[in-house]
Motif scaffolding. Structure first.
Motif, PDB file in Angstrom:
ATOM      1  N   THR A   1       0.833  -1.198   0.000  1.00  0.00           N
ATOM      2  CA  THR A   1       0.000   0.000   0.000  1.00  0.00           C
ATOM      3  C   THR A   1       0.867   1.247   0.000  1.00  0.00           C
ATOM      4  OG1 THR A   1      -1.783  -1.160   1.159  1.00  0.00           O
ATOM      5  CG2 THR A   1      -1.809   1.233   1.260  1.00  0.00           C
ATOM      6  N   THR A   2       1.948   1.217   0.773  1.00  0.00           N
ATOM      7  CA  THR A   2       2.870   2.349   0.824  1.00  0.00           C
ATOM      8  C   THR A   2       3.486   2.623  -0.540  1.00  0.00           C
ATOM      9  OG1 THR A   2       3.356   1.964   3.162  1.00  0.00           O
ATOM     10  CG2 THR A   2       4.976   3.209   1.900  1.00  0.00           C
ATOM     11  N   LEU A   3       3.873   1.586  -1.252  1.00  0.00           N
ATOM     12  CA  LEU A   3       4.444   1.772  -2.592  1.00  0.00           C
ATOM     13  C   LEU A   3       3.468   2.506  -3.508  1.00  0.00           C
ATOM     14  CD1 LEU A   3       6.110  -1.722  -3.186  1.00  0.00           C
ATOM     15  CD2 LEU A   3       7.312   0.468  -2.957  1.00  0.00           C
ATOM     16  N   ALA A   4       2.194   2.100  -3.466  1.00  0.00           N
ATOM     17  CA  ALA A   4       1.198   2.743  -4.323  1.00  0.00           C
ATOM     18  C   ALA A   4       0.928   4.182  -3.880  1.00  0.00           C
ATOM     19  CB  ALA A   4      -0.097   1.931  -4.309  1.00  0.00           C
TER      20      ALA A   4
ATOM     21  N   PRO B   1       4.482   3.889 -10.449  1.00  0.00           N
ATOM     22  CA  PRO B   1       4.550   2.858  -9.406  1.00  0.00           C
ATOM     23  C   PRO B   1       5.449   1.708  -9.833  1.00  0.00           C
ATOM     24  CG  PRO B   1       2.451   2.758 -10.564  1.00  0.00           C
ATOM     25  CD  PRO B   1       3.149   3.984 -11.066  1.00  0.00           C
ATOM     26  N   LEU B   2       5.947   0.976  -8.859  1.00  0.00           N
ATOM     27  CA  LEU B   2       6.748  -0.213  -9.152  1.00  0.00           C
ATOM     28  C   LEU B   2       5.814  -1.394  -9.411  1.00  0.00           C
ATOM     29  CD1 LEU B   2       9.576  -0.004  -6.447  1.00  0.00           C
ATOM     30  CD2 LEU B   2       9.722   0.586  -8.872  1.00  0.00           C
TER      31      LEU B   2
ATOM     32  N   GLU C   1      13.014  -4.946  -6.808  1.00  0.00           N
ATOM     33  CA  GLU C   1      12.972  -4.242  -5.528  1.00  0.00           C
ATOM     34  C   GLU C   1      11.731  -4.616  -4.728  1.00  0.00           C
ATOM     35  OE1 GLU C   1      15.384  -2.174  -8.524  1.00  0.00           O
ATOM     36  OE2 GLU C   1      13.279  -2.824  -8.500  1.00  0.00           O
ATOM     37  N   VAL C   2      10.639  -4.934  -5.421  1.00  0.00           N
ATOM     38  CA  VAL C   2       9.420  -5.373  -4.736  1.00  0.00           C
ATOM     39  C   VAL C   2       9.588  -6.802  -4.227  1.00  0.00           C
ATOM     40  CG1 VAL C   2       6.948  -5.851  -5.000  1.00  0.00           C
ATOM     41  CG2 VAL C   2       7.946  -3.816  -6.063  1.00  0.00           C
ATOM     42  N   VAL C   3      10.113  -7.672  -5.082  1.00  0.00           N
ATOM     43  CA  VAL C   3      10.332  -9.070  -4.689  1.00  0.00           C
ATOM     44  C   VAL C   3      11.277  -9.141  -3.495  1.00  0.00           C
ATOM     45  CG1 VAL C   3      11.222 -11.302  -5.460  1.00  0.00           C
ATOM     46  CG2 VAL C   3       9.876  -9.892  -7.033  1.00  0.00           C
ATOM     47  N   ALA C   4      12.268  -8.253  -3.460  1.00  0.00           N
ATOM     48  CA  ALA C   4      13.253  -8.264  -2.380  1.00  0.00           C
ATOM     49  C   ALA C   4      12.654  -7.891  -1.037  1.00  0.00           C
ATOM     50  CB  ALA C   4      14.403  -7.310  -2.715  1.00  0.00           C
TER      51      ALA C   4
ATOM     52  N   ALA D   1       8.264 -12.368   0.231  1.00  0.00           N
ATOM     53  CA  ALA D   1       7.474 -13.211  -0.668  1.00  0.00           C
ATOM     54  C   ALA D   1       6.033 -12.765  -0.807  1.00  0.00           C
ATOM     55  CB  ALA D   1       7.523 -14.664  -0.176  1.00  0.00           C
ATOM     56  N   ASP D   2       5.480 -12.103   0.216  1.00  0.00           N
ATOM     57  CA  ASP D   2       4.074 -11.721   0.160  1.00  0.00           C
ATOM     58  C   ASP D   2       3.833 -10.335  -0.417  1.00  0.00           C
ATOM     59  OD1 ASP D   2       2.972 -14.059   1.118  1.00  0.00           O
ATOM     60  OD2 ASP D   2       2.954 -13.416   3.212  1.00  0.00           O
ATOM     61  N   VAL D   3       4.881  -9.530  -0.589  1.00  0.00           N
ATOM     62  CA  VAL D   3       4.671  -8.161  -1.064  1.00  0.00           C
ATOM     63  C   VAL D   3       4.170  -8.126  -2.512  1.00  0.00           C
ATOM     64  CG1 VAL D   3       5.733  -5.906  -1.435  1.00  0.00           C
ATOM     65  CG2 VAL D   3       6.293  -7.229   0.608  1.00  0.00           C
ATOM     66  N   PRO D   4       4.733  -8.913  -3.442  1.00  0.00           N
ATOM     67  CA  PRO D   4       4.224  -8.849  -4.818  1.00  0.00           C
ATOM     68  C   PRO D   4       2.730  -9.148  -4.923  1.00  0.00           C
ATOM     69  CG  PRO D   4       6.347  -9.938  -4.803  1.00  0.00           C
ATOM     70  CD  PRO D   4       5.952  -9.757  -3.360  1.00  0.00           C
ATOM     71  N   VAL D   5       2.240 -10.158  -4.220  1.00  0.00           N
ATOM     72  CA  VAL D   5       0.814 -10.478  -4.321  1.00  0.00           C
ATOM     73  C   VAL D   5      -0.025  -9.353  -3.731  1.00  0.00           C
ATOM     74  CG1 VAL D   5       0.594 -11.778  -2.146  1.00  0.00           C
ATOM     75  CG2 VAL D   5      -0.881 -12.327  -4.064  1.00  0.00           C
ATOM     76  N   CYS D   6       0.482  -8.679  -2.705  1.00  0.00           N
ATOM     77  CA  CYS D   6      -0.264  -7.583  -2.092  1.00  0.00           C
ATOM     78  C   CYS D   6      -0.293  -6.348  -2.978  1.00  0.00           C
ATOM     79  CB  CYS D   6       0.317  -7.242  -0.725  1.00  0.00           C
ATOM     80  SG  CYS D   6       0.032  -8.513   0.538  1.00  0.00           S
ATOM     81  N   VAL D   7       0.691  -6.197  -3.872  1.00  0.00           N
ATOM     82  CA  VAL D   7       0.671  -5.079  -4.809  1.00  0.00           C
ATOM     83  C   VAL D   7      -0.587  -5.129  -5.672  1.00  0.00           C
ATOM     84  CG1 VAL D   7       1.830  -4.132  -6.864  1.00  0.00           C
ATOM     85  CG2 VAL D   7       3.156  -4.683  -4.823  1.00  0.00           C
TER      86      VAL D   7
END
Length: 295
Positions: free
Chosen positions: A120-123, A133-134, A140-143, A146-152
C-alpha cells in the motif's frame, strides 16, 4: 489499493487501506537450493485492514498507532520504510514523506499485514511523489518479501506460486464472507517450515470457473494448507480455534491462513459472519475475532 486517488492527481496527503491477505490454500511444492520454498496458494483479501496516511515531508519518517501498534518498529527495519526507501531510490525521488500507520491487524499472524502495509505504501508514495509505481515483478518489490508482490495487486484474488513471484489471476469467486480468528499466540515461520513432513507436496488442483458457493467449498476442502499441521504442533491454540469454528453449524470450512496463527471460517454472507463472530468472541474474549467480506 483501495482509497487511492487517480494516478496523476497531485495531493498533499493520501490515505489508504492495507487489507488482510488470506491464504485459502497453501501447498508447499518444493525448495530451491537457496533455501526458498516453492508455494502454490489461492490468495484473497478481506475488508479488515490497517490504515495508512502519507504526507510530503523533507525526510522519511514513520509513526505507528492503533490496537496492534505495540512492538511495531518505526525505523528502517519496518517494511513500510523499506518500501518507501526502495521506491525513492529506484525513481530518483529527493522528497521524503511522513507516514502514519494505524495498526488494526495483528502482526506475525499469517495474514500478511506487514506485506500489505508495504505494498500500500508503494502505491501511495508513487501518487504522492508523482512517479510511476513499481510493478509487482520489480526486483525491488520481490526483495521486500514473498508476500509483497501479491499484495501489490490487492484486492484481486490470485493464484500465487513460485516463491511468491508468479501471480496468476483467477476467475471470479462466488460471493461469501469469512470470520478471521487469531488466538493470542505467535507462530515463528522458520520452525513451521522446518517441521514439514515433506516439502514436495502436490500443487493445487485447477480452480474451475463459475463455481457457486457450495462447489467452491467442495473444491477448497480438497486442497490443503501444508503448514497447518506443523503449526498446530507448535501452537495447540490453533487447533482449538479451528475446532471452535468447525463446531458452528453455519461454518462451511475452517482452516489456518499462511503460517498462522490466524484461522478463517467461510460462511455464505456477512450477516452469518457477524453472527458467528459474536459467538466466538463471547466464548473467547482474549481472541482477535473479525467478520469480513471478501474484496
Amino acid at each position: 489499493m483501495r482509497g487511492l486517488p487517480p494516478f496523476g492527481s497531485p495531493v498533499a496527503t493520501i490515505k489508504a487501506s492495507a487489507p488482510a491477505k488470506v491464504n485459502l490454500t497453501l501447498h508447499v511444492t518444493g525448495q530451491r537450493d537457496d533455501g526458498y520454498h516453492l508455494l502454490d496458494s489461492l490468495v484473497v483479501f478481506a475488508d479488515v485492514a490497517d490504515q495508512i496516511s502519507a504526507s510530503v515531508a523533507p525526510d522519511l519518517r514513520m509513526t505507528a498507532s492503533g490496537p496492534f501498534s505495540t512492538g511495531v518498529p518505526t525505523d528502517h527495519t519496518n517494511l513500510i520504510m523499506r518500501a518507501a526507501e526502495a521506491l525513492r531510490s529506484v525513481r530518483g525521488v529527493t522528497k521524503g514523506a511522513a507516514l502514519a500507520l494505524e495498526k488494526h491487524l495483528p502482526h506475525a499472524a499469517g495474514i500478511g499485514s506487514g506485506s500489505s502495509d508495504a505494498a500500500t505504501t508503494l502505491a501511495m508514495l508513487a501518487e504522492l511523489w508523482q512517479v510511476a509505481p513499481l510493478p509487482a515483478t520489480a526486483p525491488e518489490v520481490v526483495a521486500l518479501g514473498a508476500d509483497v508482490p501479491v499484495c501489490v495487486g490487492a484486492p484481486r484474488p490470485v493464484r500465487m506460486s513460485g516463491i511468491g513471484d508468479v501471480l496468476s489471476p483467477v476467475a471470479g469467486l462466488p460471493d461469501c464472507a469469512m470470520i478471521l480468528v487469531r488466538p493470542p499466540v505467535e507462530v515463528p515461520t522458520g520452525p513451521v517450515f522446518q517441521s514439514l513432513a515433506t516439502k514436495e507436496g502436490k500443487p493445487m488442483d485447477a480452480l474451475p470457473e463459475g463455481l457457486d458457493y457450495d462447489a467452491f467449498i467442495r473444491w477448497l476442502a480438497a486442497q490443503r494448507n501444508d503448514l497447518q499441521i506443523p503449526a498446530e504442533a507448535i501452537a495447540p491454540e490453533i487447533t482449538e480455534a479451528i475446532d471452535k469454528l468447525k463446531s458452528l453449524p453455519a461454518v462451511s470450512l475452517a482452516r489456518m491462513s499462511g503460517s498462522g496463527s490466524t484461522c478463517f471460517a467461510l460462511v455464505k454472507d456477512m450477516a452469518t459472519a457477524r453472527h458467528v463472530a459474536r459467538i466466538v468472541q463471547v466464548a473467547k474474549m482474549d481472541w482477535w475475532v473479525a467478520p469480513a467480506a471478501l474484496l
